[in-house]
Each structure stands twice: as structure tokens, then as C-alpha cells.
Design a protein around this motif. Structure first.
Motif, PDB file in Angstrom:
ATOM      1  N   ASN A   1     -26.962-120.370 -56.587  1.00 10.62           N
ATOM      2  CA  ASN A   1     -26.656-120.400 -55.155  1.00 10.62           C
ATOM      3  C   ASN A   1     -26.426-121.800 -54.614  1.00 10.62           C
ATOM      4  OD1 ASN A   1     -26.564-117.649 -54.610  1.00 10.62           O
ATOM      5  ND2 ASN A   1     -28.775-117.521 -54.416  1.00 10.62           N
ATOM      6  N   ASP A   2     -26.767-122.836 -55.385  1.00 11.43           N
ATOM      7  CA  ASP A   2     -26.553-124.220 -54.976  1.00 11.43           C
ATOM      8  C   ASP A   2     -25.279-124.807 -55.574  1.00 11.43           C
ATOM      9  OD1 ASP A   2     -28.938-124.133 -53.538  1.00 11.43           O
ATOM     10  OD2 ASP A   2     -30.119-124.813 -55.260  1.00 11.43           O
ATOM     11  N   THR A   3     -24.394-123.956 -56.089  1.00  9.25           N
ATOM     12  CA  THR A   3     -23.140-124.421 -56.685  1.00  9.25           C
ATOM     13  C   THR A   3     -21.944-123.860 -55.913  1.00  9.25           C
ATOM     14  OG1 THR A   3     -22.774-122.568 -58.198  1.00  9.25           O
ATOM     15  CG2 THR A   3     -24.250-124.357 -58.958  1.00  9.25           C
ATOM     16  N   LYS A   4     -20.787-124.424 -56.192  1.00 15.58           N
ATOM     17  CA  LYS A   4     -19.554-123.941 -55.555  1.00 15.58           C
ATOM     18  C   LYS A   4     -19.203-122.522 -56.002  1.00 15.58           C
ATOM     19  CE  LYS A   4     -16.429-125.895 -59.020  1.00 15.58           C
ATOM     20  NZ  LYS A   4     -15.336-126.822 -59.264  1.00 15.58           N
TER      21      LYS A   4
ATOM     22  N   THR B   1     -24.957-109.178 -56.390  1.00 13.89           N
ATOM     23  CA  THR B   1     -26.238-109.787 -56.750  1.00 13.89           C
ATOM     24  C   THR B   1     -27.274-108.690 -56.894  1.00 13.89           C
ATOM     25  OG1 THR B   1     -25.715-111.821 -55.555  1.00 13.89           O
ATOM     26  CG2 THR B   1     -28.037-111.421 -56.040  1.00 13.89           C
ATOM     27  N   HIS B   2     -28.045-108.744 -57.975  1.00 14.27           N
ATOM     28  CA  HIS B   2     -29.117-107.778 -58.215  1.00 14.27           C
ATOM     29  C   HIS B   2     -30.422-108.541 -58.390  1.00 14.27           C
ATOM     30  CE1 HIS B   2     -26.404-104.387 -58.683  1.00 14.27           C
ATOM     31  NE2 HIS B   2     -25.643-105.170 -59.442  1.00 14.27           N
ATOM     32  N   GLU B   3     -31.359-108.308 -57.482  1.00 15.20           N
ATOM     33  CA  GLU B   3     -32.689-108.906 -57.600  1.00 15.20           C
ATOM     34  C   GLU B   3     -33.609-107.857 -58.206  1.00 15.20           C
ATOM     35  OE1 GLU B   3     -34.166-111.096 -54.241  1.00 15.20           O
ATOM     36  OE2 GLU B   3     -32.147-111.767 -53.737  1.00 15.20           O
ATOM     37  N   LEU B   4     -33.926-108.042 -59.478  1.00 11.09           N
ATOM     38  CA  LEU B   4     -34.794-107.127 -60.204  1.00 11.09           C
ATOM     39  C   LEU B   4     -36.166-107.760 -60.372  1.00 11.09           C
ATOM     40  CD1 LEU B   4     -32.263-106.029 -62.984  1.00 11.09           C
ATOM     41  CD2 LEU B   4     -32.586-105.077 -60.693  1.00 11.09           C
ATOM     42  N   LYS B   5     -37.098-106.988 -60.898  1.00 13.03           N
ATOM     43  CA  LYS B   5     -38.453-107.492 -61.110  1.00 13.03           C
ATOM     44  C   LYS B   5     -38.460-108.716 -62.028  1.00 13.03           C
ATOM     45  CE  LYS B   5     -42.980-106.237 -62.946  1.00 13.03           C
ATOM     46  NZ  LYS B   5     -43.084-107.341 -63.859  1.00 13.03           N
ATOM     47  N   ILE B   6     -37.612-108.720 -63.064  1.00 12.38           N
ATOM     48  CA  ILE B   6     -37.635-109.823 -64.033  1.00 12.38           C
ATOM     49  C   ILE B   6     -36.807-111.035 -63.606  1.00 12.38           C
ATOM     50  CG2 ILE B   6     -38.157-108.391 -66.023  1.00 12.38           C
ATOM     51  CD1 ILE B   6     -35.187-108.665 -66.834  1.00 12.38           C
ATOM     52  N   GLY B   7     -35.940-110.866 -62.613  1.00 13.15           N
ATOM     53  CA  GLY B   7     -35.125-112.002 -62.198  1.00 13.15           C
ATOM     54  C   GLY B   7     -33.942-111.582 -61.348  1.00 13.15           C
TER      55      GLY B   7
ATOM     56  N   VAL C   1     -24.461-114.204 -64.512  1.00 15.50           N
ATOM     57  CA  VAL C   1     -25.397-115.320 -64.582  1.00 15.50           C
ATOM     58  C   VAL C   1     -26.788-114.747 -64.326  1.00 15.50           C
ATOM     59  CG1 VAL C   1     -26.166-117.494 -63.543  1.00 15.50           C
ATOM     60  CG2 VAL C   1     -23.720-117.051 -63.823  1.00 15.50           C
ATOM     61  N   ALA C   2     -27.704-115.045 -65.236  1.00  9.88           N
ATOM     62  CA  ALA C   2     -29.086-114.562 -65.123  1.00  9.88           C
ATOM     63  C   ALA C   2     -30.012-115.723 -64.804  1.00  9.88           C
ATOM     64  CB  ALA C   2     -29.519-113.920 -66.432  1.00  9.88           C
TER      65      ALA C   2
ATOM     66  N   GLN D   1     -33.652-102.427 -69.101  1.00  9.36           N
ATOM     67  CA  GLN D   1     -32.899-101.181 -68.979  1.00  9.36           C
ATOM     68  C   GLN D   1     -32.132-101.086 -67.660  1.00  9.36           C
ATOM     69  OE1 GLN D   1     -32.450 -98.893 -71.574  1.00  9.36           O
ATOM     70  NE2 GLN D   1     -33.331-100.727 -72.489  1.00  9.36           N
ATOM     71  N   GLU D   2     -32.760-101.500 -66.569  1.00  6.99           N
ATOM     72  CA  GLU D   2     -32.089-101.440 -65.274  1.00  6.99           C
ATOM     73  C   GLU D   2     -30.877-102.370 -65.248  1.00  6.99           C
ATOM     74  OE1 GLU D   2     -33.069-101.718 -60.495  1.00  6.99           O
ATOM     75  OE2 GLU D   2     -34.611-102.329 -61.930  1.00  6.99           O
ATOM     76  N   LEU D   3     -31.037-103.575 -65.798  1.00  2.00           N
ATOM     77  CA  LEU D   3     -29.926-104.524 -65.865  1.00  2.00           C
ATOM     78  C   LEU D   3     -28.784-103.958 -66.706  1.00  2.00           C
ATOM     79  CD1 LEU D   3     -28.508-107.236 -65.511  1.00  2.00           C
ATOM     80  CD2 LEU D   3     -29.852-108.082 -67.458  1.00  2.00           C
TER      81      LEU D   3
END
Length: 142
Positions: free
Chosen positions: A6-9, A17-23, A33-34, A48-50
Motif C-alpha cells: 500500500n506504500d507503493t505506486k 484485496t482479501h484480508e484473511l486470518k493469516i495475512g 502479492v501476499a 484453503q480460503e486463499l
């Protein structure tokens, strides 16, 4: 230096964007990008969700580039890494952005199991640029 996506161009080009429990996982047209959360243990169960989200987003057996932006320290379950590679054959290229000693240790471990080339850099911008360049060259060089 550890820089979040999020700090890049490139943050303006994120499709989903997917905010999951692991990341947090950022889906682009040609790559993911993970950014795995601090202290997580990445294993077959919590991926599995990813995997389902990626299959839904990239249909028709499209192979995708995967960039692991290692801004946090985490571990990967060795047995599950093998299971992942055996069952998920949709990764075209694998890029790792790392600068810490433990990240390099994980990289050496992953190279033992991942049969394709792993591209390593300490810059997220470089990893994305290389990924985009390879995609471009794939279509211009038969």
C-alpha cells in the motif's frame, strides 16, 4: 527495507484485496502479492480460503505469478509446503521479497521443494517490475 504494498505506486492497480486470518492478499491482473501476518504458521488448512479465492478470481486454469512480500516474520509448515506444491499447480513464477536472516533461511528451505525458479529480491518494486517484464516478454517472444 521492508515496504508494504500500500506504500507503493502499484497500490492503485490492485483489483481485489482479501484480508484473511493469516495475512493480506492483493490480487492484480497477472499476479498476487501476499503479506503474511507476524507470527503466523502457514499451513495447508489456513491456505484453503486463499486457494479458493484465487481460483475464483483467476478462472480457466490460468497460471498466476505469486509475490511473497515478507514484511513480517512467520513460518511455513514443511509437510504442508509439499502438499501445497503437489495439489496447486497454478503458480507460474514465484517471487520472494526478503531482507531478514530468517526470511533467507525460509528461502533456502523453499528452494529445496519448489522445482521452478524462485526469484529473490529485497525490493517489492523490483519484484513487481520483474514480474510485469516477464509477462510482457511472454507475449512478445514466441
Amino acid at each position: 527495507m521492508k515496504i508494504k504494498l500500500n506504500d507503493t505506486k502499484y497500490s492503485k492497480e490492485i483489483k481485489k484485496t482479501h484480508e484473511l486470518k493469516i495475512g493480506t492478499f492483493f490480487f492484480f491482473e497477472k499476479f498476487i502479492v501476499a503479506e503474511i501476518n507476524e507470527g503466523e504458521n502457514v499451513n495447508w488448512g489456513n491456505c484453503q480460503e486463499l486457494i479458493k479465492l484465487a481460483i475464483d478470481f483467476y478462472p480457466n486454469e490460468i497460471k498466476v505469478n505469486y509475490i511473497s512480500n515478507r514484511i513480517n516474520e512467520y513460518s511455513v509448515s514443511p509437510a504442508d509446503w509439499l502438499k501445497f506444491l503437489k495439489n496447486v499447480n497454478r503458480i507460474k513464477n514465484y517471487y520472494i521479497v526478503c531482507s531478514s536472516k530468517s526470511s533467507f533461511t525460509n528461502l533456502i528451505f523453499e528452494k529445496l521443494f519448489f522445482k521452478k525458479r524462485i526469484y529473490q529480491t529485497n525490493s517489492l518494486q523490483t519484484a513487481i517490475a520483474k514480474c510485469l517484464e516477464q509477462e510482457k516478454n511472454q507475449f512478445t517472444n514466441p
